[in-house]
Design an enzyme around this catalytic site. Structure first.
Site, PDB file in Angstrom:
ATOM      1  N   HIS A   4      18.164  40.740  93.076  1.00  0.00           N
ATOM      2  CA  HIS A   4      17.199  40.747  91.973  1.00  0.00           C
ATOM      3  C   HIS A   4      17.658  39.976  90.739  1.00  0.00           C
ATOM      4  O   HIS A   4      17.505  40.437  89.602  1.00  0.00           O
ATOM      5  CB  HIS A   4      16.845  42.190  91.594  1.00  0.00           C
ATOM      6  CG  HIS A   4      16.084  42.939  92.650  1.00  0.00           C
ATOM      7  ND1 HIS A   4      15.244  42.328  93.545  1.00  0.00           N
ATOM      8  CD2 HIS A   4      16.048  44.273  92.964  1.00  0.00           C
ATOM      9  CE1 HIS A   4      14.710  43.238  94.354  1.00  0.00           C
ATOM     10  NE2 HIS A   4      15.193  44.425  94.030  1.00  0.00           N
ATOM     11  N   GLU A  61       6.663  45.195  96.944  1.00  0.00           N
ATOM     12  CA  GLU A  61       7.036  44.018  96.164  1.00  0.00           C
ATOM     13  C   GLU A  61       6.548  42.759  96.876  1.00  0.00           C
ATOM     14  O   GLU A  61       7.045  42.416  97.944  1.00  0.00           O
ATOM     15  CB  GLU A  61       8.555  43.970  95.999  1.00  0.00           C
ATOM     16  CG  GLU A  61       9.146  45.203  95.330  1.00  0.00           C
ATOM     17  CD  GLU A  61      10.595  45.428  95.744  1.00  0.00           C
ATOM     18  OE1 GLU A  61      11.436  44.539  95.527  1.00  0.00           O
ATOM     19  OE2 GLU A  61      10.900  46.512  96.288  1.00  0.00           O
ATOM     20  N   HIS A  77       8.582  45.143  90.222  1.00  0.00           N
ATOM     21  CA  HIS A  77       9.259  46.214  90.955  1.00  0.00           C
ATOM     22  C   HIS A  77       8.731  47.607  90.574  1.00  0.00           C
ATOM     23  O   HIS A  77       9.517  48.540  90.372  1.00  0.00           O
ATOM     24  CB  HIS A  77      10.765  46.123  90.712  1.00  0.00           C
ATOM     25  CG  HIS A  77      11.612  46.623  91.839  1.00  0.00           C
ATOM     26  ND1 HIS A  77      11.513  47.908  92.330  1.00  0.00           N
ATOM     27  CD2 HIS A  77      12.559  46.019  92.566  1.00  0.00           C
ATOM     28  CE1 HIS A  77      12.391  48.062  93.307  1.00  0.00           C
ATOM     29  NE2 HIS A  77      13.040  46.927  93.477  1.00  0.00           N
TER      30      HIS A  77
HETATM   31  C1  GLA Z   1      14.674  46.443  96.421  1.00  0.00           C
HETATM   32  C2  GLA Z   1      15.750  46.326  97.431  1.00  0.00           C
HETATM   33  C3  GLA Z   1      16.360  47.650  97.650  1.00  0.00           C
HETATM   34  C4  GLA Z   1      16.878  48.240  96.371  1.00  0.00           C
HETATM   35  C5  GLA Z   1      15.790  48.273  95.362  1.00  0.00           C
HETATM   36  C6  GLA Z   1      16.315  48.703  94.013  1.00  0.00           C
HETATM   37  O1  GLA Z   1      13.600  47.093  96.914  1.00  0.00           O
HETATM   38  O2  GLA Z   1      15.308  45.779  98.644  1.00  0.00           O
HETATM   39  O3  GLA Z   1      17.399  47.556  98.590  1.00  0.00           O
HETATM   40  O4  GLA Z   1      17.936  47.456  95.887  1.00  0.00           O
HETATM   41  O5  GLA Z   1      15.188  47.018  95.231  1.00  0.00           O
HETATM   42  O6  GLA Z   1      17.075  49.855  94.064  1.00  0.00           O
END
Ligand code: GLA
Length: 378
Positions: free
Chosen positions: A141, A343, A212
């Site tokens: 991210h 997402e 997110h």
């Molecule tokens: C995304 C990732 C997960 C986790 C979340 C945040 O969805 O794929 O593995 O890192 O973000 O916790």
């Protein structure tokens, strides 16, 4: 059209229509005569920069909040079939919550590269780049200080949109090129949250932007999303290794717990997926903005339908939530599987996977991404 630029800590109230529309309260949310309006109020300060929360209300009484720290959504208040209102977004009471270590990106904008890049390493035109590592030796991210942890410039557009702008410096978190990003959040009159992303760069770079938001459509009535019913229009997904990096395969969902082509209660197969759902689905969509998924809470009747221009969808079942986050809304303990994310994105680690759709952005090109989280009642 009036436009307002926000700076300073002073309380600023914005109503493009009339002053009375600014002073709504819970009681007028039960009538259908609300007016589209935006209220802006101070939400604290970070690194000497003021943070503002914009609350947008539409004519039906639906309400969302957006802050310019991380461009995060702070609330999504929608109606259930019994006419009561509730907040379906996980979040915090204050800025302190959003800035705490381990905040799992609640409601935030994600960039420069959403999801994981293997060992943070990728090559563009023969040059190897190293994105900041922050997750089991991988980059997740956007790295240590992604777009979720910066203060965006914000202004309102009309009575239903907030425009956020951020300029990411050349080399920031290991990404080449100055990237100018704009995201416009709009609360539509038919209860959709529209997110329109655009970006441009002055050097070839990689880009993958998303939001997110975590949802629990019971609005606090049920502590998990086990009973939510999910449908994802996707025949394939990208399996991952033990550090959640795609193996490069594209596997059929048919006959596996990953098959959500027919609506399925999330809890039904959850235990069959090691670690829980945290995968990228390869959407069946062709081109343009199309419906790709929907999730329903049968109890409240709330339905969230997702439309996007993106080729992938990360369905994450809140596997790492463990009840330890502080400053949460009403002190709610967000436990494992307490909320889910949908997402919309390009595929994780695409810069290292030639068969995945490209995430390269070159100077002179304009990156675009549009997603709508549409709410309704069934
Ligand atoms: C995304 C990732 C997960 C986790 C979340 C945040 O969805 O794929 O593995 O890192 O973000 O916790």
């Amino acid at each position: 059209m009036k436009k307002y630029l926000f700076s300073g800590l002073s309380l600023m109230v914005v109503c493009s229509i009339m002053q009375t529309a600014c002073s709504f309260n819970n009681s007028n949310k039960n009538s259908m005569d609300s007016t589209h309006a935006i209220i802006a109020k101070p939400f604290g300060e970070i690194e000497g920069k003021p943070v503002t929360e914009f609350t947008i209300t539409n004519k039906n009484g639906m309400q969302i909040g957006v802050i310019n720290y991380g461009g995060a959504l702070t609330k999504i208040i929608t109606q259930a079939k019994d006419s009561t209102w509730g907040d379906v977004l996980t979040g915090y009471e204050s800025l302190k919550g959003f800035t705490q270590t381990g905040n799992p990106y609640f409601g935030a904008l994600i960039g420069r590269y959403a999801n994981r890049l293997a060992k943070g390493t990728y090559t563009i035109d023969g040059v190897e780049y190293h994105a900041a590592l922050n997750n089991n030796g991988q980059s997740l991210h956007g790295g240590l200080k992604g777009f979720d942890k910066v203060v965006w410039d914000a202004k309102t557009i009309g009575d239903s949109s907030v425009q956020l702008n951020y300029s990411s410096k050349d080399g920031e978190e290991g990404y080449p090129g100055t990237l100018k990003v704009q995201v416009v959040y709009t609360l539509t009159s038919n209860n959709g949250i529209k997110m329109e992303y655009t970006a441009s760069t002055d050097k070839t770079t990689v880009i993958n932007l998303t939001n997110h938001a975590y949802f629990n459509l019971t609005a606090g009535k049920d502590s998990t999303i086990h009973n939510h019913v999910l449908q994802i229009h996707a025949d394939q997904y990208t399996p991952v290794n033990d550090v959640l990096i795609p193996t490069g395969q594209m596997l059929a969902v048919k006959g596996t717990p990953m098959d959500f082509n027919q609506p399925k209660r999330i809890g039904d197969d959850l235990d069959k997926v090691q670690g829980g759902y945290d995968h990228n689905w390869i959407l069946n969509k062709t081109e343009g903005l199309q419906e790709v998924a929907n999730v329903t809470d049968p109890e409240s009747g709330r339905v969230l339908t997702v439309f996007t221009t993106e080729p992938g969808l990360q369905f994450y079942s809140g596997n790492f939530l463990d009840g330890t986050l502080t400053d949460t809304k009403k002190g709610i303990k967000y436990i494992k599987h307490g909320a889910l994310t949908l997402e919309t994105q390009h595929f994780p680690d695409a810069p290292n996977q030639p068969s995945f759709p490209s995430t390269i952005l070159k100077p002179g090109e304009v990156y675009t991404q549009s997603t709508i989280y549409q709410f309704s009642i069934q």
